[in-house]
Design a protein around this motif. Structure first.
Motif, PDB file in Angstrom:
ATOM      1  N   VAL B  88       0.803  -1.211   0.000  1.00 39.30           N
ATOM      2  CA  VAL B  88       0.000   0.000   0.000  1.00 39.30           C
ATOM      3  C   VAL B  88       0.840   1.267   0.000  1.00 39.30           C
ATOM      4  O   VAL B  88       0.303   2.354   0.130  1.00 39.30           O
ATOM      5  CB  VAL B  88      -0.949   0.030   1.211  1.00 39.30           C
ATOM      6  CG1 VAL B  88      -1.881  -1.156   1.145  1.00 39.30           C
ATOM      7  CG2 VAL B  88      -0.181   0.020   2.514  1.00 39.30           C
ATOM      8  N   GLY B  89       2.161   1.134  -0.157  1.00 41.76           N
ATOM      9  CA  GLY B  89       2.971   2.338  -0.140  1.00 41.76           C
ATOM     10  C   GLY B  89       3.065   2.919   1.252  1.00 41.76           C
ATOM     11  O   GLY B  89       3.015   2.197   2.229  1.00 41.76           O
ATOM     12  N   MET B  90       3.228   4.230   1.335  1.00 41.19           N
ATOM     13  CA  MET B  90       3.403   4.855   2.636  1.00 41.19           C
ATOM     14  C   MET B  90       2.073   5.338   3.178  1.00 41.19           C
ATOM     15  O   MET B  90       1.662   6.472   2.918  1.00 41.19           O
ATOM     16  CB  MET B  90       4.378   6.018   2.496  1.00 41.19           C
ATOM     17  CG  MET B  90       5.795   5.580   2.183  1.00 41.19           C
ATOM     18  SD  MET B  90       6.765   6.993   1.665  1.00 41.19           S
ATOM     19  CE  MET B  90       8.160   6.843   2.734  1.00 41.19           C
ATOM     20  N   LEU B  91       1.412   4.477   3.910  1.00 40.97           N
ATOM     21  CA  LEU B  91       0.154   4.855   4.556  1.00 40.97           C
ATOM     22  C   LEU B  91       0.191   4.324   5.975  1.00 40.97           C
ATOM     23  O   LEU B  91       0.738   3.259   6.228  1.00 40.97           O
ATOM     24  CB  LEU B  91      -1.044   4.239   3.831  1.00 40.97           C
ATOM     25  CG  LEU B  91      -1.488   4.828   2.495  1.00 40.97           C
ATOM     26  CD1 LEU B  91      -2.727   4.109   2.003  1.00 40.97           C
ATOM     27  CD2 LEU B  91      -1.754   6.313   2.599  1.00 40.97           C
ATOM     28  N   SER B  92      -0.417   5.077   6.908  1.00 45.98           N
ATOM     29  CA  SER B  92      -0.546   4.550   8.262  1.00 45.98           C
ATOM     30  C   SER B  92      -1.755   3.630   8.299  1.00 45.98           C
ATOM     31  O   SER B  92      -2.601   3.649   7.398  1.00 45.98           O
ATOM     32  CB  SER B  92      -0.717   5.686   9.250  1.00 45.98           C
ATOM     33  OG  SER B  92      -1.994   6.258   9.092  1.00 45.98           O
ATOM     34  N   ASP B  95      -4.873   5.630   8.099  1.00 40.43           N
ATOM     35  CA  ASP B  95      -5.171   6.115   6.742  1.00 40.43           C
ATOM     36  C   ASP B  95      -5.740   5.003   5.870  1.00 40.43           C
ATOM     37  O   ASP B  95      -6.650   5.219   5.073  1.00 40.43           O
ATOM     38  CB  ASP B  95      -3.894   6.661   6.069  1.00 40.43           C
ATOM     39  CG  ASP B  95      -3.438   7.965   6.702  1.00 40.43           C
ATOM     40  OD1 ASP B  95      -4.209   8.519   7.507  1.00 40.43           O
ATOM     41  OD2 ASP B  95      -2.314   8.402   6.397  1.00 40.43           O
ATOM     42  N   LEU B  96      -5.161   3.799   6.034  1.00 38.32           N
ATOM     43  CA  LEU B  96      -5.612   2.676   5.215  1.00 38.32           C
ATOM     44  C   LEU B  96      -7.055   2.303   5.561  1.00 38.32           C
ATOM     45  O   LEU B  96      -7.885   2.119   4.674  1.00 38.32           O
ATOM     46  CB  LEU B  96      -4.686   1.474   5.429  1.00 38.32           C
ATOM     47  CG  LEU B  96      -5.084   0.204   4.677  1.00 38.32           C
ATOM     48  CD1 LEU B  96      -5.053   0.423   3.177  1.00 38.32           C
ATOM     49  CD2 LEU B  96      -4.169  -0.941   5.043  1.00 38.32           C
ATOM     50  N   LEU B  99      -9.583   4.589   4.202  1.00 35.47           N
ATOM     51  CA  LEU B  99      -9.925   4.401   2.782  1.00 35.47           C
ATOM     52  C   LEU B  99     -11.225   3.611   2.641  1.00 35.47           C
ATOM     53  O   LEU B  99     -11.926   3.728   1.646  1.00 35.47           O
ATOM     54  CB  LEU B  99      -8.802   3.655   2.055  1.00 35.47           C
ATOM     55  CG  LEU B  99      -7.635   4.480   1.546  1.00 35.47           C
ATOM     56  CD1 LEU B  99      -6.618   3.577   0.869  1.00 35.47           C
ATOM     57  CD2 LEU B  99      -8.104   5.541   0.577  1.00 35.47           C
ATOM     58  N   TYR B 133      -1.365   4.044  14.374  1.00 33.82           N
ATOM     59  CA  TYR B 133      -0.560   5.080  13.716  1.00 33.82           C
ATOM     60  C   TYR B 133       0.786   4.569  13.264  1.00 33.82           C
ATOM     61  O   TYR B 133       1.712   5.328  13.009  1.00 33.82           O
ATOM     62  CB  TYR B 133      -0.478   6.314  14.632  1.00 33.82           C
ATOM     63  CG  TYR B 133      -1.889   6.777  14.907  1.00 33.82           C
ATOM     64  CD1 TYR B 133      -2.688   7.204  13.858  1.00 33.82           C
ATOM     65  CD2 TYR B 133      -2.449   6.691  16.172  1.00 33.82           C
ATOM     66  CE1 TYR B 133      -4.006   7.561  14.060  1.00 33.82           C
ATOM     67  CE2 TYR B 133      -3.771   7.059  16.385  1.00 33.82           C
ATOM     68  CZ  TYR B 133      -4.541   7.483  15.325  1.00 33.82           C
ATOM     69  OH  TYR B 133      -5.858   7.829  15.512  1.00 33.82           O
ATOM     70  N   ARG B 134       0.875   3.248  13.118  1.00 34.73           N
ATOM     71  CA  ARG B 134       2.089   2.665  12.538  1.00 34.73           C
ATOM     72  C   ARG B 134       1.946   2.654  11.022  1.00 34.73           C
ATOM     73  O   ARG B 134       0.850   2.541  10.490  1.00 34.73           O
ATOM     74  CB  ARG B 134       2.241   1.216  13.021  1.00 34.73           C
ATOM     75  CG  ARG B 134       2.489   1.083  14.512  1.00 34.73           C
ATOM     76  CD  ARG B 134       3.930   0.739  14.837  1.00 34.73           C
ATOM     77  NE  ARG B 134       4.427  -0.432  14.130  1.00 34.73           N
ATOM     78  CZ  ARG B 134       4.295  -1.670  14.591  1.00 34.73           C
ATOM     79  NH1 ARG B 134       3.681  -1.897  15.717  1.00 34.73           N
ATOM     80  NH2 ARG B 134       4.802  -2.680  13.917  1.00 34.73           N
ATOM     81  N   SER B 137       3.529  -0.617   6.088  1.00 35.41           N
ATOM     82  CA  SER B 137       4.657  -1.397   5.564  1.00 35.41           C
ATOM     83  C   SER B 137       5.469  -2.053   6.679  1.00 35.41           C
ATOM     84  O   SER B 137       6.234  -2.969   6.413  1.00 35.41           O
ATOM     85  CB  SER B 137       5.556  -0.491   4.720  1.00 35.41           C
ATOM     86  OG  SER B 137       5.971   0.625   5.470  1.00 35.41           O
TER      87      SER B 137
END
Lengths: 360, 332
Positions: B88-92, B95-96, B99, B133-134, B137
């Motif tokens: 998912v790239g750089m997402l916390s 954030d994921l 979505l 909030y980690r 990745s």
């Protein structure tokens, strides 16, 4: 570890970081813009530049001419082109889930260069003299040829994009278009005369100096439309980070979003190539730098950040190409590659897992 | 009734996988879709999720055909978790999961108070609050899968479909995810359908099993399918059989040597397993025999084999000796 479990401090922290980065990038852009007006074969003091920009006269009459007729349109062009290429690259990297995708991955610059090659190399051998000199970049004929070439490729991609289920197919298609046009250009070069070959090669060097004031409204309007479209698709772009299947399952109209993303990206890359020639590396390098700086792939901040950073780097690359204080002008493409290639290498080497370093 | 199918045929233009399926999913139910590789589990799941057109018939989700709902309307009713590990790239994590609010938010994906509540609820219900909030990745595979489930939950769908959600996890993580899903179905009143190869876990957690084999789908409580023999016949293949009294699969070995085992309790149970693994069949009377001598805090094992008596302190030592002494063990 996740010691921070409360939402407030986290959100505040993350958003203040994002805000700080955007503000710093904006200030960087202002500084780069000012520097590009002040520096060149003649150095002009900043206070004079302000006066000239406000409609007054510079300390010397020639300075007004230099700033208004050369440096200002060139700086605006560089900023817009840099922003356009970087945003276009970010869109392509997310859409194709590929860290090495760039604005030209669909073959747009190939289409443009084939158009230009046909005009420059073939018309010459047919005995038609369209051009008076060798420095034809910015010439209406070339812009038209490049636009038609880029648009033709975009049309092909758009038609196929509606049928293709998987985006990866488009990527391969773009590569093949690149190879095919590349070989056609080689054949054209083989049968052409040295003067014309030189003209063509000059075009491939790229320049920000070819957009005149009369072309500026069109150039800037198209780029602004492209940038706004890109921002408009920020939401589906975030969903695309999970891949198309997940995006669809979360309510993205994948086909429409894909056409929107392709359209924005192609228009941005196409118009820059038409007016400035094929300018490499900005589009592939800037999105990586932005994500690393922002520590997020969230397109709502990554897109404006890429636009600001791309604009600044294009201005800086152009200043370096001028060789400050000297009379020599280096090919712009050489400079962007000199900045861009090490960045790409660094990105690849500094990441444990390459896939983590990009958006998808 | 959350999901129902009417005369559904699934497959591809050239190959029908199963036809005339009339299936239903109720609220609060965890259903496991089982079947061997190639039985068509993924095809069924993709068809039910509206990702693939049915050859015939219809899939109704809350009364509407899944093929006719637009993406946004479908996403509000159906959440999906796929087998593939999504980069998912750089997402916390937050954030994921946010979505998942995609079908509810405006064009800027701004989270309204009810969106924030849904996101937090989803993160809590999979027990991922401390991960919130980690960066995604940095998560382990099991944590990542929980977060993907939370993302689907944030869509607040009536039905969740998961395609082999435990495929890449280690055993404790598989059990954790399966029991988590069962609790989620119960507590949230959603229907959850998942495909899996974990027969044992499926038998323990599923309210209902859909058994897909040879173009037919058998539907029932896991226990019904075990008792009716449907389970055994679906997974019947050379060398492997389903043991109905143990609820587990056994690898059949030809020609077992009989051996007698005396002793009792847990030690006897595990000794018997070791002997079976070594190629013996534990019987009531035989020439060769193993005696378990229970002492205060440990056990010793006495082996009468080929007229010789030897004593061992561990099961391993006894089996090793059997292996050295008998051609039977080596050839089996």
């Amino acid at each position: 570890m996740g010691e921070i479990t409360l939402e407030r401090p986290y959100s505040a922290g993350v958003w203040s970081r994002r805000r700080t980065v955007l503000i710093a990038l904006s200030m960087g852009l202002v500084a780069a813009f000012a520097a590009s007006l002040a520096l060149g074969s003649v150095s002009i003091p900043l206070n004079n530049i302000v006066t000239i920009l406000m409609g007054g006269e510079g300390a010397r009459a020639s300075w007004t001419t230099i700033v208004m007729n050369f440096r200002l349109p060139k700086a605006i062009t560089a900023a817009l082109a840099g922003a356009a290429l970087s945003v276009s690259g970010l869109l392509m990297q997310t859409l194709f889930r590929n860290p090495l995708a760039d604005p030209y991955v669909l073959g747009i610059s190939s289409g443009a260069s084939l158009g230009v090659a046909l005009v420059v190399l073939v018309t010459a051998s047919a005995g038609v003299s369209l051009f008076s000199g060798l420095t034809l970049v910015g010439d209406v004929g070339l812009i038209t040829a490049a636009s038609i070439g880029a648009a033709a490729v975009m049309a092909i991609i758009a038609i196929i994009a509606r049928r293709v289920r998987h985006t990866m197919t488009l990527l391969i298609l773009g590569l093949m278009i690149g190879y095919m046009t590349g070989s056609l250009v080689s054949i054209l070069i083989h049968f052409s005369i040295p003067d014309r070959i030189q003209t063509y090669i000059n075009w491939t060097f790229g320049t920000f100096g070819g957009v005149t004031w009369s072309q500026m409204p069109l150039f800037s309007a198209v780029i602004l439309i492209g940038l706004l479209t890109a921002y408009w698709v920020a939401k589906p772009l975030n969903a695309f980070l999970l891949g198309e299947t997940y995006a669809r399952s979360m309510g993205v109209d994948v086909r429409r979003a894909r056409i929107g993303i392709l359209a924005a990206s192609s228009i941005l890359a196409g118009v820059v190539t038409a007016f400035c020639g094929p300018i490499g590396f900005l589009g592939v390098a800037v999105p990586h730098l932005c994500r690393i700086l922002l520590r997020t792939s969230d397109h709502r901040v990554a897109l404006p950040a890429a636009a600001l950073m791309g604009a600044s780097l294009a201005l800086i690359a152009d200043m370096i190409a001028q060789v400050p204080g000297g009379q020599v002008i280096l090919p712009l493409n050489a400079i962007t590659a000199l900045i861009g290639a090490p960045v790409v290498v660094w990105v690849i080497l500094s990441r444990r897992n390459l896939r983590e370093s990009f958006s998808a | 009734m959350i999901l129902e199918t009417h005369d559904l045929s699934i497959g591809y233009t050239k190959k029908t996988i199963a036809s005339r399926l009339n299936l239903t999913l109720q609220a609060g139910e965890l259903v496991c879709l089982l079947g061997q590789n190639g039985a068509g589990k993924s095809t069924l799941i993709r068809t039910l999720a509206g990702m693939q057109p049915p050859l015939n018939g219809r899939v109704l989700l809350n009364g509407d055909d899944v093929r006719r709902l637009d993406a946004r309307a479908l996403a509000r009713r159906l959440g999906v978790v796929l087998t593939e590990r999504a980069d998912v790239g750089m997402l916390s994590v937050h954030d994921l999961v946010a979505l998942g609010r995609y079908p509810y938010t405006d064009w800027m994906s701004r989270l309204q108070p009810e969106d924030k509540r849904a996101v937090n609820r989803a993160i809590e219900s999979v027990g991922a609050s401390e991960l919130a909030y980690r960066p995604v990745s940095e998560l382990s595979d099991g944590e990542r899968q929980k977060v993907m489930i939370a993302r689907a939950l944030a869509q607040e769908p009536a039905l969740m479909i998961l395609d082999e959600p435990t495929a890449f996890l280690d055993l404790p993580r598989r059990a954790e995810i399966m029991f988590l899903l069962r609790d989620l179905a119960r507590e949230s009143g959603r229907a959850i359908l998942l495909s899996t190869h974990d027969l044992d876990l499926a038998l323990r957690t599923a309210d209902r099993v859909w058994l897909l084999a040879n173009g037919t789908l058998t539907d029932g409580a896991p226990e019904d399918l075990v008792l009716s023999g449907a389970f055994a016949s679906a997974f019947q293949s050379e060398g492997v059989s389903f043991n109905i009294s143990e609820g587990a699969f056994h690898v059949q070995r030809p020609q077992r040597t009989p051996i007698c085992l005396s002793g009792d309790g847990v030690t006897r149970l595990w000794m018997a397993r070791a002997l079976e693994r070594a190629g013996f069949e534990v019987v009531d009377s035989a020439v060769d025999r193993v005696e378990i001598i229970t002492q205060t805090d440990s056990a010793r094992f006495r082996l009468h084999y080929a007229g010789v008596l030897t004593e061992y302190e561990s099961i391993y030592a006894l089996i090793a000796a059997l292996r050295d002494n008998s051609g039977v063990v080596q050839t089996s």
